[in-house]
Design a protein around this motif. Structure first.
Motif, PDB file in Angstrom:
ATOM      1  N   ALA A  69      32.497  40.342  43.804  1.00  0.00           N
ATOM      2  CA  ALA A  69      32.908  38.854  43.370  1.00  0.00           C
ATOM      3  C   ALA A  69      31.611  38.049  43.109  1.00  0.00           C
ATOM      4  CB  ALA A  69      34.041  38.264  44.471  1.00  0.00           C
ATOM      5  N   LYS A  70      30.761  38.194  44.410  1.00  0.00           N
ATOM      6  CA  LYS A  70      29.564  37.530  44.421  1.00  0.00           C
ATOM      7  C   LYS A  70      28.628  37.908  43.261  1.00  0.00           C
ATOM      8  CE  LYS A  70      25.915  36.087  47.540  1.00  0.00           C
ATOM      9  NZ  LYS A  70      25.252  36.365  48.972  1.00  0.00           N
ATOM     10  N   SER A  71      28.729  39.256  42.750  1.00  0.00           N
ATOM     11  CA  SER A  71      27.835  39.487  41.813  1.00  0.00           C
ATOM     12  C   SER A  71      28.304  39.129  40.301  1.00  0.00           C
ATOM     13  CB  SER A  71      27.743  41.228  41.711  1.00  0.00           C
ATOM     14  OG  SER A  71      29.033  41.740  41.090  1.00  0.00           O
ATOM     15  N   LYS A 131      22.795  37.087  40.173  1.00  0.00           N
ATOM     16  CA  LYS A 131      22.247  38.230  39.509  1.00  0.00           C
ATOM     17  C   LYS A 131      21.545  39.040  40.787  1.00  0.00           C
ATOM     18  CE  LYS A 131      20.882  36.629  35.092  1.00  0.00           C
ATOM     19  NZ  LYS A 131      19.848  36.383  33.917  1.00  0.00           N
ATOM     20  N   GLU A 132      21.219  38.584  41.708  1.00  0.00           N
ATOM     21  CA  GLU A 132      20.596  39.353  43.059  1.00  0.00           C
ATOM     22  C   GLU A 132      21.443  40.067  43.660  1.00  0.00           C
ATOM     23  OE1 GLU A 132      17.321  39.447  43.708  1.00  0.00           O
ATOM     24  OE2 GLU A 132      16.924  38.453  41.788  1.00  0.00           O
ATOM     25  N   ALA A 133      22.699  39.536  43.751  1.00  0.00           N
ATOM     26  CA  ALA A 133      23.803  40.133  44.363  1.00  0.00           C
ATOM     27  C   ALA A 133      24.063  41.653  43.938  1.00  0.00           C
ATOM     28  CB  ALA A 133      25.038  39.528  44.592  1.00  0.00           C
ATOM     29  N   ALA A 175      28.247  45.722  45.702  1.00  0.00           N
ATOM     30  CA  ALA A 175      28.503  45.219  44.482  1.00  0.00           C
ATOM     31  C   ALA A 175      28.475  46.545  43.352  1.00  0.00           C
ATOM     32  CB  ALA A 175      27.548  43.902  44.035  1.00  0.00           C
ATOM     33  N   LYS A 176      27.605  47.118  43.538  1.00  0.00           N
ATOM     34  CA  LYS A 176      27.467  48.187  42.635  1.00  0.00           C
ATOM     35  C   LYS A 176      28.609  49.194  42.662  1.00  0.00           C
ATOM     36  CE  LYS A 176      22.529  48.679  42.447  1.00  0.00           C
ATOM     37  NZ  LYS A 176      21.390  49.484  42.600  1.00  0.00           N
ATOM     38  N   MET A 177      29.234  49.573  44.045  1.00  0.00           N
ATOM     39  CA  MET A 177      30.348  50.237  44.297  1.00  0.00           C
ATOM     40  C   MET A 177      31.586  49.488  43.583  1.00  0.00           C
ATOM     41  SD  MET A 177      31.705  52.952  45.407  1.00  0.00           S
ATOM     42  CE  MET A 177      30.463  53.615  46.558  1.00  0.00           C
ATOM     43  N   GLY A 178      31.678  48.267  43.644  1.00  0.00           N
ATOM     44  CA  GLY A 178      32.835  47.810  42.883  1.00  0.00           C
ATOM     45  C   GLY A 178      32.827  47.913  41.502  1.00  0.00           C
TER      46      GLY A 178
END
Length: 297
Positions: free
Chosen positions: A71-73, A77-79, A85-88
């Motif tokens: 959600a933060k990503s 952009k840094e997230a 985040a990548k796993m999501g």
């Protein structure tokens, strides 16, 4: 469907959902063995919601981290560089194939795919492929531990190595579970082993990947429960779902410990023996491949 049937089918669902032996096939075969009507694809999909809730509880810390980071990503952009985040995003990508194919092949899933001959061949075929994949993974692990002296060796992967391509391959493998007998966990774990992931990583991603697919499928089939002419009512379905969830939680814990030190050989042998027995019984005329179903009626 009686209350007794719902409890038995719930137990079967919980015991088989996370093992690479196909819960949908076992629900179908349990009904055939007991002389009950086929519980059907809708009941199977809704009952799987219970076992998926068990996944949500068992992996709750991982899931909260992944959902929060994902959600933060969306706004940071840094997230997006964070592993969670990548796993999501990988889970979303991996969920696309079964979503598209599930809608496209709905008529086959509720009809021809429930033929016991197809289930038998699916059990045997994936059993053999899983054996090959497990052997491949075992050799890769041994070579990695030996220091990579073999030129063809590539390191055994963990979930940190998961790419978009690998996530999509996992998703295509998961889509095979639309055929009863293939097994959602069995198909995705097999794909993961061939991709070079170690057993625990392959199983972990398999369980996480199933969450969107199973919850969406169950929600989609909710309207089919209790319809006029259906032998599956809401009360028994809820009982089966709860029983499956409780039993499924214990099975996840056991399975994750089991595969950390053991191979998939017991499941391979079980699949091949069961599939072969089904084909023999059908060939001898003891078992009707369409028993208990409305296929062709």
């Amino acid at each position: 469907m009686t209350w007794f049937e719902s409890i038995i089918l719930g137990l079967v669902q919980g015991l088989t959902e996370f093992l690479p032996i196909s819960s949908s096939a076992h629900l179908r075969l349990t009904a055939v063995a007991a002389g009950w009507p086929d519980p059907g694809a809708a009941f199977t999909a809704v009952a799987q919601i219970g076992t998926e809730i068990a996944v949500l509880i068992y992996f709750r810390k991982d899931i909260v981290r992944i959902v929060t980071a994902w959600a933060k990503s969306l706004v940071d952009k840094e997230a997006r560089r964070q592993f969670d985040a990548k796993m999501g995003w990988r889970v979303i990508v991996g969920s696309l194939p079964i979503g598209v194919l599930g809608l496209t092949l709905k008529d086959y899933i509720t009809g021809p795919f429930r033929d016991l001959r197809l289930i038998a061949f699916s059990l045997i075929t994936l059993g053999i492929v899983l054996a090959v994949a497990d052997r491949f993974a075992t050799r890769a692990a041994l070579r990695a531990r030996s220091g990579g002296r073999h030129r063809a060796t590539r390191p055994v992967k963990s979930l940190e190595d998961l790419t978009v391509r690998d996530g999509l391959v996992y998703g295509l493998c998961q889509a095979l579970a639309l055929i009863p007998g293939m097994s959602r966990s069995g198909s995705t774990i097999t794909g993961g082993l061939f991709l070079g992931y170690h057993r625990a990583a392959a199983a972990r991603y398999s369980f996480l990947l199933a969450i969107p697919a199973v919850l969406a499928s169950g929600a989609y089939e909710l309207t089919e429960i209790g319809e006029a002419g259906s032998h599956v009512a809401w009360g028994p379905t809820i009982v089966a779902t709860v029983v499956g969830g409780l039993v499924g939680y214990a099975v996840i814990a056991w399975f994750m410990r089991f595969i950390s030190t053991r191979s998939f050989l017991p499941f391979v042998l079980y699949r091949v023996v069961l599939g072969t027995a089904l084909l023999v019984l059908i060939a001898l005329g003891v078992l009707d491949p369409l028993a208990g179903s409305d296929i062709g009626h």
